[in-house]
Motif scaffolding. Structure first.
Motif, mmCIF file in Angstrom:
data_model
loop_
_atom_site.group_PDB
_atom_site.id
_atom_site.type_symbol
_atom_site.label_atom_id
_atom_site.label_comp_id
_atom_site.label_asym_id
_atom_site.label_seq_id
_atom_site.Cartn_x
_atom_site.Cartn_y
_atom_site.Cartn_z
ATOM 1 N N MET A 1 72.310 31.222 39.222
ATOM 2 C CA MET A 1 73.515 32.008 39.157
ATOM 3 C C MET A 1 74.746 31.173 39.536
ATOM 4 O O MET A 1 75.798 31.352 38.949
ATOM 5 C CB MET A 1 73.413 33.226 40.071
ATOM 6 N N ASN A 2 74.597 30.300 40.499
ATOM 7 C CA ASN A 2 75.736 29.471 40.903
ATOM 8 C C ASN A 2 76.266 28.652 39.739
ATOM 9 O O ASN A 2 77.479 28.515 39.568
ATOM 10 C CB ASN A 2 75.357 28.563 42.076
ATOM 11 N N HIS A 3 75.356 28.105 38.926
ATOM 12 C CA HIS A 3 75.772 27.330 37.761
ATOM 13 C C HIS A 3 76.547 28.211 36.780
ATOM 14 O O HIS A 3 77.592 27.816 36.263
ATOM 15 C CB HIS A 3 74.557 26.713 37.073
ATOM 16 N N LYS A 4 76.049 29.424 36.510
ATOM 17 C CA LYS A 4 76.696 30.333 35.560
ATOM 18 C C LYS A 4 78.086 30.717 36.049
ATOM 19 O O LYS A 4 79.033 30.788 35.276
ATOM 20 C CB LYS A 4 75.823 31.568 35.351
ATOM 21 N N PHE A 5 78.234 30.969 37.341
ATOM 22 C CA PHE A 5 79.537 31.332 37.889
ATOM 23 C C PHE A 5 80.558 30.202 37.751
ATOM 24 O O PHE A 5 81.757 30.451 37.664
ATOM 25 C CB PHE A 5 79.419 31.741 39.362
ATOM 26 N N LYS A 6 80.092 28.968 37.710
ATOM 27 C CA LYS A 6 81.001 27.827 37.570
ATOM 28 C C LYS A 6 81.534 27.684 36.148
ATOM 29 O O LYS A 6 82.636 27.193 35.948
ATOM 30 C CB LYS A 6 80.301 26.536 37.981
ATOM 31 N N ILE A 7 80.749 28.107 35.138
ATOM 32 C CA ILE A 7 81.159 27.898 33.750
ATOM 33 C C ILE A 7 81.604 29.176 33.044
ATOM 34 O O ILE A 7 82.159 29.123 31.954
ATOM 35 C CB ILE A 7 80.021 27.243 32.934
ATOM 36 N N GLN A 8 81.355 30.338 33.660
ATOM 37 C CA GLN A 8 81.676 31.603 32.993
ATOM 38 C C GLN A 8 82.565 32.459 33.881
ATOM 39 O O GLN A 8 82.332 32.578 35.082
ATOM 40 C CB GLN A 8 80.390 32.375 32.683
ATOM 41 N N THR A 9 83.595 33.055 33.249
ATOM 42 C CA THR A 9 84.463 34.007 33.930
ATOM 43 C C THR A 9 84.381 35.339 33.204
ATOM 44 O O THR A 9 84.673 35.403 32.000
ATOM 45 C CB THR A 9 85.927 33.514 33.926
ATOM 46 N N VAL A 10 83.964 36.374 33.909
ATOM 47 C CA VAL A 10 83.908 37.716 33.326
ATOM 48 C C VAL A 10 85.326 38.270 33.288
ATOM 49 O O VAL A 10 86.016 38.308 34.307
ATOM 50 C CB VAL A 10 82.985 38.644 34.149
ATOM 51 N N THR A 11 85.781 38.683 32.100
ATOM 52 C CA THR A 11 87.140 39.213 31.948
ATOM 53 C C THR A 11 87.153 40.735 31.786
ATOM 54 O O THR A 11 88.186 41.359 31.999
ATOM 55 C CB THR A 11 87.838 38.557 30.743
ATOM 56 N N GLN A 12 86.012 41.314 31.416
ATOM 57 C CA GLN A 12 85.935 42.769 31.261
ATOM 58 C C GLN A 12 84.466 43.171 31.241
ATOM 59 O O GLN A 12 83.634 42.491 30.641
ATOM 60 C CB GLN A 12 86.602 43.196 29.956
ATOM 61 N N TRP A 13 84.162 44.289 31.903
ATOM 62 C CA TRP A 13 82.791 44.826 31.869
ATOM 63 C C TRP A 13 82.891 46.312 32.108
ATOM 64 O O TRP A 13 82.972 46.764 33.250
ATOM 65 C CB TRP A 13 81.927 44.153 32.918
ATOM 66 N N ASP A 14 82.940 47.062 31.018
ATOM 67 C CA ASP A 14 83.136 48.505 31.086
ATOM 68 C C ASP A 14 81.826 49.241 30.820
ATOM 69 O O ASP A 14 81.133 48.953 29.839
ATOM 70 C CB ASP A 14 84.153 48.973 30.033
ATOM 71 N N ILE A 15 81.501 50.185 31.679
ATOM 72 C CA ILE A 15 80.346 51.054 31.478
ATOM 73 C C ILE A 15 80.803 52.224 30.612
ATOM 74 O O ILE A 15 81.747 52.930 30.957
ATOM 75 C CB ILE A 15 79.796 51.578 32.816
ATOM 76 N N LYS A 16 80.147 52.428 29.471
ATOM 77 C CA LYS A 16 80.513 53.505 28.546
ATOM 78 C C LYS A 16 79.755 54.795 28.859
ATOM 79 O O LYS A 16 80.342 55.867 28.886
ATOM 80 C CB LYS A 16 80.225 53.093 27.107
ATOM 81 N N ASN A 17 78.449 54.689 29.048
ATOM 82 C CA ASN A 17 77.615 55.859 29.322
ATOM 83 C C ASN A 17 76.412 55.452 30.151
ATOM 84 O O ASN A 17 75.942 54.322 30.058
ATOM 85 C CB ASN A 17 77.087 56.487 28.009
#
Length: 72
Positions: A1-17
């Protein structure tokens, strides 16, 4: 997970249902991120199974966020 957090930035995560059938939850969502400088956007579904208040299994599925609907 640490590696993923270094290369990826979450910009939106909406729960629809969120749907529940006994111990299984179905969650519909939209996700957007930047990964290695490239933008990604997609819809998704998670099937989450619980047992004794603990997550036993998660299955996730991705779909393109732009959908073609020929019969509207």
């Amino acid at each position: 997970m640490n590696h993923k957090f270094k290369i990826q930035t979450v910009t939106q995560w909406d729960i629809k249902n969120i749907y529940r059938e006994k111990s299984v939850f179905t969650v519909e969502w939209f996700f957007a991120c930047t990964d290695h400088g490239k933008d990604y956007k997609f819809d998704g579904v998670s099937l989450i199974t619980f047992k004794d208040s603990r997550i036993m299994e998660i299955k996730e599925f991705e779909s393109k966020s732009t959908h073609y609907r020929p019969y509207q």
